[in-house]
Design a protein around this motif. Structure first.
Motif, PDB file in Angstrom:
ATOM      1  N   ALA A 198      -1.122  -0.831   2.006  1.00 29.27           N
ATOM      2  CA  ALA A 198      -2.262  -0.243   1.312  1.00 29.27           C
ATOM      3  C   ALA A 198      -3.574  -0.831   1.838  1.00 29.27           C
ATOM      4  O   ALA A 198      -4.589  -0.141   1.904  1.00 29.27           O
ATOM      5  CB  ALA A 198      -2.131  -0.471  -0.187  1.00 29.27           C
ATOM      6  N   ASP A 199      -3.518  -2.104   2.244  1.00 32.21           N
ATOM      7  CA  ASP A 199      -4.727  -2.757   2.771  1.00 32.21           C
ATOM      8  C   ASP A 199      -5.258  -2.025   4.000  1.00 32.21           C
ATOM      9  O   ASP A 199      -6.460  -1.805   4.148  1.00 32.21           O
ATOM     10  CB  ASP A 199      -4.410  -4.208   3.158  1.00 32.21           C
ATOM     11  CG  ASP A 199      -3.990  -5.020   1.952  1.00 32.21           C
ATOM     12  OD1 ASP A 199      -4.259  -4.545   0.826  1.00 32.21           O
ATOM     13  OD2 ASP A 199      -3.403  -6.101   2.136  1.00 32.21           O
ATOM     14  N   VAL A 200      -4.325  -1.653   4.882  1.00 36.16           N
ATOM     15  CA  VAL A 200      -4.730  -0.969   6.114  1.00 36.16           C
ATOM     16  C   VAL A 200      -5.403   0.352   5.777  1.00 36.16           C
ATOM     17  O   VAL A 200      -6.450   0.703   6.328  1.00 36.16           O
ATOM     18  CB  VAL A 200      -3.509  -0.724   7.024  1.00 36.16           C
ATOM     19  CG1 VAL A 200      -3.915   0.016   8.280  1.00 36.16           C
ATOM     20  CG2 VAL A 200      -2.840  -2.027   7.378  1.00 36.16           C
ATOM     21  N   LYS A 201      -4.796   1.082   4.833  1.00 40.08           N
ATOM     22  CA  LYS A 201      -5.372   2.372   4.453  1.00 40.08           C
ATOM     23  C   LYS A 201      -6.747   2.186   3.826  1.00 40.08           C
ATOM     24  O   LYS A 201      -7.677   2.948   4.103  1.00 40.08           O
ATOM     25  CB  LYS A 201      -4.424   3.096   3.467  1.00 40.08           C
ATOM     26  CG  LYS A 201      -3.255   3.761   4.168  1.00 40.08           C
ATOM     27  CD  LYS A 201      -2.434   4.573   3.214  1.00 40.08           C
ATOM     28  CE  LYS A 201      -1.181   3.814   2.809  1.00 40.08           C
ATOM     29  NZ  LYS A 201      -0.310   4.559   1.917  1.00 40.08           N
ATOM     30  N   GLU A 202      -6.853   1.148   3.011  1.00 39.16           N
ATOM     31  CA  GLU A 202      -8.133   0.891   2.356  1.00 39.16           C
ATOM     32  C   GLU A 202      -9.202   0.528   3.383  1.00 39.16           C
ATOM     33  O   GLU A 202     -10.343   0.969   3.308  1.00 39.16           O
ATOM     34  CB  GLU A 202      -7.963  -0.245   1.352  1.00 39.16           C
ATOM     35  CG  GLU A 202      -8.787  -0.043   0.104  1.00 39.16           C
ATOM     36  CD  GLU A 202      -8.201  -0.833  -1.040  1.00 39.16           C
ATOM     37  OE1 GLU A 202      -8.813  -1.816  -1.427  1.00 39.16           O
ATOM     38  OE2 GLU A 202      -7.092  -0.462  -1.490  1.00 39.16           O
TER      39      GLU A 202
END
Lengths: 217, 216
Positions: free
Chosen positions: B112-116
């Motif tokens: 999710a961090d990468v997407k954020e």
């Protein structure tokens, strides 16, 4: 096309029973032999990563071979020939991949901390295997067993081409005689058995998960 | 069974090339269609709006997957008739699951961090999907495609039963006429073909995995 499944079933009940029985004895012996050979080997492989990689590569390669091909290759080996011996050997070879891989993965993926704790309590490595790694790895090992059973049931049907008189025979003969009821009946019986086995074993798979692991999912 | 060198040559040089080509044709068409259907389906089932259908879709595909290949091929005959087209449709049925499942698994595994971070850089949803999620999920999707391809090569030999030709023709013919030369050539080439696809696709899988991801 003249399709009358009920009629076909009533007239051929005895043959259906005979083929089903042959099918199951073949699947049962193949699965039992596979378990006896591959589960211990899978457990042994957890001791050596080098051998695990080699054997797994071999199992993968065998698994790739089309089933009709493997049966056909077995038939050309003079000691085996047509019939049950070839069918059994081919089925046992196919079971190698799912069984060895799942036994290996199941045992290997047990939390290191749990094993450390067991060692700290003074357990021997044999006892750790029996009382910690096997029970905790059981869900994954059982998943491998399930795949093996369902897969073997399906592939066993193809052994009709090397002389096994099992449920595949309906499909084989139905195709030759263009008897549609026979084809559909054969295909339906095999599919229903495979789906039923998959569903039942899937239910058992959920039951064998230790309570502690169940909560986490 | 006695082998004859002449028959072996006929099998290998006269019969085999056509059988191999037909087999390749069936495999390529089926896998191409499977990718075209499964990858978008997998993407759709991971989007928030359709996620609730994911479990249902996977369950249906799982059940379909338990049906033995021989039964699927056999059922194709009364419904679709003889030839390559029914064979492709039958094979397609079961080649979907591995790709859909791996597409979903691959996309869900993107952190999710990468997407954020991507959203923070001002990327819109489509850009995030195409430029961040898909490349990161690609190795897992490819592994599903590999499983599927090997399956299609394997069950593809049974397609000969409904008149689609291919390597299965040589094997079934060889069994019916007790000609071990045809068996060895047909079965051997089938084995070589599926092992080749397996190796080639796992090499590709290794190549497109970013070095950072490869480590774990």
């Amino acid at each position: 096309m003249d399709i009358n499944l009920v009629d076909f079933f009533q007239r051929n009940t005895r043959t259906i029973m005979e083929y089903t029985e042959n099918h199951f004895t073949l699947v049962l012996s193949a699965v039992v032999i596979s378990l006896l050979i591959w589960v211990p080997i899978g457990l042994l492989l957890t001791k050596s990563d080098k051998w695990a990689a080699r054997i797994m590569a071999l199992a993968n390669t065998i698994f790739c071979i089309p089933s009709l091909s493997l049966f056909a290759i077995m038939v050309t080996i003079p000691a085996l020939g047509l019939g049950r011996k070839s069918a059994l050997l081919a089925l046992v070879l196919y079971a190698m991949m799912p069984l060895i891989r799942n036994v290996y993965d199941g045992v290997k993926n047990v939390d290191r901390n749990v094993i450390e704790a067991a060692k700290g309590m003074g357990m021997s490595s044999g006892r750790i295997m029996r009382e910690i790694q096997l029970p905790l790895g059981l869900p994954v090992i059982f998943a491998g067993f399930r795949i093996t059973v369902v897969m073997t049931t399906g592939i066993a049907a193809i052994a009709t081409y090397i002389g096994e008189r099992n449920l595949g025979r309906f499909i084989q003969e139905g195709l030759v005689r263009s008897n549609t009821s026979m084809i559909i009946m054969g295909a339906l019986i095999i599919s229903v058995i495979a789906i039923a086995l998959d569903t039942i074993l899937g239910g058992i798979e959920k039951l064998v998960i230790p309570k502690g692991l169940r909560a986490r999912r | 069974m006695k082998m004859s060198w002449e028959r072996f040559q006929i099998a290998l040089f006269e019969k085999a090339p056509e059988a191999v080509l037909t087999h390749l044709l069936i495999v390529v068409i089926t896998v191409a269609l499977a990718i075209l259907i499964s990858v978008p389906l997998g993407v759709l089932l991971t989007r928030p709006r359709y996620r609730k259908f994911g479990v249902v879709a996977l369950n249906i595909l799982n059940i379909l997957n338990a049906i033995p290949g021989m039964a699927v091929i056999a059922l194709a005959l009364p419904i679709l008739g003889l030839g390559i087209k029914p064979a492709v449709v039958a094979l397609l049925f079961q080649s979907l699951l591995p790709i859909v499942r791996n597409t979903i698994a691959g996309l869900l595994e993107v952190s999710a961090d990468v997407k954020e971070a991507a959203a923070g850089m001002g990327m819109n949803q489509r850009q995030i999907l195409l430029e961040v999620e898909m490349p990161l999920a690609m190795p897992i999707i490819l592994s599903g495609i590999r499983t599927s391809t090997v399956y299609v090569v394997s069950v593809g030999t049974l397609a000969a039963l409904i008149g689609a030709g291919g390597l299965g023709n040589m094997i079934i013919g060889g069994l019916a006429l007790f000609m071990p030369e045809y068996l060895i050539v047909g079965a051997g080439l089938g084995a070589i073909m599926s092992i080749f696809f397996d190796r080639a696709l796992s090499y590709l899988e290794y190549k497109i995995t970013p070095p950072g991801v490869r480590a774990n």
